[in-house]
Motif scaffolding. Structure first.
Motif, PDB file in Angstrom:
ATOM      1  N   LEU A 110       1.034  -1.214  -0.045  1.00 51.27           N
ATOM      2  CA  LEU A 110       0.111  -0.037   0.153  1.00 51.27           C
ATOM      3  C   LEU A 110       0.960   1.284   0.000  1.00 51.27           C
ATOM      4  N   VAL A 111       0.441   2.201  -0.628  1.00 48.87           N
ATOM      5  CA  VAL A 111       0.972   3.571  -0.795  1.00 48.87           C
ATOM      6  C   VAL A 111       0.154   4.642  -0.202  1.00 48.87           C
ATOM      7  N   LEU A 112       0.381   5.237   0.903  1.00 51.41           N
ATOM      8  CA  LEU A 112      -0.474   6.231   1.626  1.00 51.41           C
ATOM      9  C   LEU A 112       0.083   7.593   1.131  1.00 51.41           C
ATOM     10  N   PHE A 113      -0.846   8.511   0.352  1.00 52.82           N
ATOM     11  CA  PHE A 113      -0.199   9.671  -0.034  1.00 52.82           C
ATOM     12  C   PHE A 113      -0.870  10.854   0.586  1.00 52.82           C
ATOM     13  N   LEU A 114      -0.278  11.397   1.493  1.00 54.66           N
ATOM     14  CA  LEU A 114      -0.554  12.543   2.499  1.00 54.66           C
ATOM     15  C   LEU A 114      -0.576  13.808   1.456  1.00 54.66           C
ATOM     16  N   GLU A 115      -1.721  14.503   1.296  1.00 52.03           N
ATOM     17  CA  GLU A 115      -1.740  15.425   0.632  1.00 52.03           C
ATOM     18  C   GLU A 115      -1.913  17.039   1.355  1.00 52.03           C
ATOM     19  N   VAL A 116      -1.023  17.810   0.958  1.00 54.25           N
ATOM     20  CA  VAL A 116      -1.116  19.170   1.653  1.00 54.25           C
ATOM     21  C   VAL A 116      -0.687  20.060   0.546  1.00 54.25           C
ATOM     22  N   ASN A 117      -1.375  21.424   0.533  1.00 50.19           N
ATOM     23  CA  ASN A 117      -1.045  22.351  -0.266  1.00 50.19           C
ATOM     24  C   ASN A 117       0.242  23.085   0.223  1.00 50.19           C
ATOM     25  N   GLU A 118       0.751  23.732  -0.834  1.00 53.53           N
ATOM     26  CA  GLU A 118       2.104  23.949  -0.662  1.00 53.53           C
ATOM     27  C   GLU A 118       2.259  25.313   0.375  1.00 53.53           C
ATOM     28  N   GLU A 119       1.330  26.254   0.479  1.00 56.25           N
ATOM     29  CA  GLU A 119       1.446  27.156   1.272  1.00 56.25           C
ATOM     30  C   GLU A 119       1.556  26.745   2.950  1.00 56.25           C
ATOM     31  N   GLU A 120       0.712  25.658   3.268  1.00 57.17           N
ATOM     32  CA  GLU A 120       0.639  25.005   4.379  1.00 57.17           C
ATOM     33  C   GLU A 120       2.003  24.269   4.748  1.00 57.17           C
ATOM     34  N   LEU A 121       2.448  23.607   3.646  1.00 51.50           N
ATOM     35  CA  LEU A 121       3.938  23.063   3.750  1.00 51.50           C
ATOM     36  C   LEU A 121       4.923  23.949   4.145  1.00 51.50           C
ATOM     37  N   ILE A 122       4.924  25.145   3.321  1.00 47.54           N
ATOM     38  CA  ILE A 122       6.057  26.041   3.581  1.00 47.54           C
ATOM     39  C   ILE A 122       5.955  26.469   5.194  1.00 47.54           C
ATOM     40  N   LYS A 123       4.688  26.956   5.326  1.00 45.48           N
ATOM     41  CA  LYS A 123       4.296  27.256   6.823  1.00 45.48           C
ATOM     42  C   LYS A 123       4.754  26.386   7.701  1.00 45.48           C
ATOM     43  N   ARG A 124       4.510  25.081   7.702  1.00 49.30           N
ATOM     44  CA  ARG A 124       5.035  23.925   8.685  1.00 49.30           C
ATOM     45  C   ARG A 124       6.572  24.142   8.767  1.00 49.30           C
ATOM     46  N   LEU A 125       7.121  24.139   7.567  1.00 55.81           N
ATOM     47  CA  LEU A 125       8.613  23.852   7.643  1.00 55.81           C
ATOM     48  C   LEU A 125       9.338  25.386   8.100  1.00 55.81           C
ATOM     49  N   VAL A 126       8.745  26.518   7.841  1.00 57.68           N
ATOM     50  CA  VAL A 126       9.376  27.546   8.598  1.00 57.68           C
ATOM     51  C   VAL A 126       9.312  27.498  10.108  1.00 57.68           C
ATOM     52  N   HIS A 127       8.082  26.964  10.646  1.00 55.99           N
ATOM     53  CA  HIS A 127       7.776  26.867  11.944  1.00 55.99           C
ATOM     54  C   HIS A 127       8.885  25.635  12.460  1.00 55.99           C
ATOM     55  N   ARG A 128       8.993  24.527  11.719  1.00 53.80           N
ATOM     56  CA  ARG A 128       9.908  23.579  12.105  1.00 53.80           C
ATOM     57  C   ARG A 128      11.448  24.195  12.275  1.00 53.80           C
ATOM     58  N   GLY A 129      11.784  24.899  11.235  1.00 54.26           N
ATOM     59  CA  GLY A 129      12.943  25.502  11.196  1.00 54.26           C
ATOM     60  C   GLY A 129      13.320  26.265  12.358  1.00 54.26           C
ATOM     61  N   LYS A 130      12.399  26.601  13.236  1.00 49.34           N
ATOM     62  CA  LYS A 130      12.849  27.602  14.464  1.00 49.34           C
ATOM     63  C   LYS A 130      13.371  26.904  15.422  1.00 49.34           C
ATOM     64  N   THR A 131      13.046  25.471  15.362  1.00 45.86           N
ATOM     65  CA  THR A 131      13.391  24.777  16.571  1.00 45.86           C
ATOM     66  C   THR A 131      14.276  23.307  16.047  1.00 45.86           C
ATOM     67  N   SER A 132      14.198  22.935  14.938  1.00 45.68           N
ATOM     68  CA  SER A 132      14.633  21.739  14.543  1.00 45.68           C
ATOM     69  C   SER A 132      16.288  21.579  14.301  1.00 45.68           C
ATOM     70  N   GLY A 133      16.853  22.850  14.144  1.00 44.27           N
ATOM     71  CA  GLY A 133      18.273  22.917  13.793  1.00 44.27           C
ATOM     72  C   GLY A 133      18.834  22.477  12.324  1.00 44.27           C
ATOM     73  N   ARG A 134      17.677  22.069  11.736  1.00 41.34           N
ATOM     74  CA  ARG A 134      18.147  21.514  10.307  1.00 41.34           C
ATOM     75  C   ARG A 134      18.589  22.453   9.365  1.00 41.34           C
ATOM     76  N   THR A 135      19.459  22.210   8.724  1.00 40.64           N
ATOM     77  CA  THR A 135      20.041  23.127   7.798  1.00 40.64           C
ATOM     78  C   THR A 135      19.143  23.417   6.469  1.00 40.64           C
ATOM     79  N   ASP A 136      18.324  22.136   6.242  1.00 47.79           N
ATOM     80  CA  ASP A 136      17.504  22.378   4.806  1.00 47.79           C
ATOM     81  C   ASP A 136      16.086  23.192   5.317  1.00 47.79           C
TER      82      ASP A 136
END
Ligand code: B4P
Length: 195
Positions: A110-136
């Motif tokens: 089975l392949v489960l495909f999580l669908e999320v629009n681009e603006e929400e993705l960028i918002k989440r990743l900007v938020h994650r970037g504040k604490t994750s320390g991930r260079t990407d």
């Protein structure tokens, strides 16, 4: 053996949901992102090479990630199944995975495909970037690049599996537990058919 791919764009919640799914179903969690970050922490030649791609929002070369997955499969001969998180990300990786599983007389269930629009993705990743320390995660331009790479190189992987009618799309926006429960319903349905 039951093998599952959690598919979706960067930031769609693959890592978040995988943690919960492996706990419920006793699958071995194989996240190429986590494996690459571990190599980087250990400062191995592979980790140092991979980081140059990750930092630019690019994909790490196929042969590197395919090699990592191949070793991980061999290192878990008694697994009840695997959850692939962030892999395959190119058609070449998908073809290699099919072959590796065929050698073990198994396949993707089975392949489960999580669908999320681009603006929400960028918002989440900007938020994650504040604490994750991930260079990407560090800047928005890299995140936009990652979304671009996803559309060009990774999205075709969904067609690879939809030809075999293995893909189920799930709305990845909402409460984490609510999304988890939808994913689990699809897995339970598939597993009950497999028995
Ligand atoms: P990955 O580590 O795979 O990570 P990801 O795509 O960034 O994130 P994921 O979808 O897992 O999102 P998460 O749960 O964290 O890749 C990193 C890099 O490694 C790639 O860019 C590439 O360079 C390289 N790489 C990895 N695999 C490769 C491969 N096979 N081939 C080549 N290169 C490869 O969620 C994101 C954020 O959203 C988190 O902060 C989370 O808390 C939040 N969130 C999750 N669910 C939410 C929800 N429902 N609502 C609100 N927020 C939510």
């Amino acid at each position: 053996m039951f093998n599952l791919i959690l598919f979706g764009p960067p930031g769609s919640g693959k890592g978040t949901q995988s943690e919960k799914l492996v706990e419920k179903y006793g699958l071995i969690h194989l996240s190429t992102g986590d494996l690459l970050r571990k190599e980087r922490q250990l400062k191995t030649p592979l980790g140092i090479e991979a980081q140059q791609f990750i930092d630019k929002g690019q994909l790490v070369p196929d042969e590197v990630v395919i090699g990592m997955i191949s070793s991980a499969l061999d290192n878990n001969p008694d697994a009840r199944g695997f959850l692939f998180d962030g892999f395959p990300r190119t058609e070449a990786q998908a073809e290699a995975l099919d072959k590796l599983l065929a050698l073990k007389r198994s396949e993707i269930g089975l392949v489960l495909f999580l669908e999320v629009n681009e603006e929400e993705l960028i918002k989440r990743l900007v938020h994650r970037g504040k604490t994750s320390g991930r260079t990407d995660d560090a800047d928005e331009a890299i995140q936009r690049k990652r979304q671009e790479v996803y559309k060009n190189e990774t999205l075709p992987v969904a067609s690879h599996y939809s030809k075999a009618k293995k893909v189920v799309n799930v709305n990845g926006i909402g409460e984490i537990d609510e999304i988890f429960s939808k994913l689990a319903t699809h897995i339970d349905k598939k597993m009950s058919k497999a028995v």
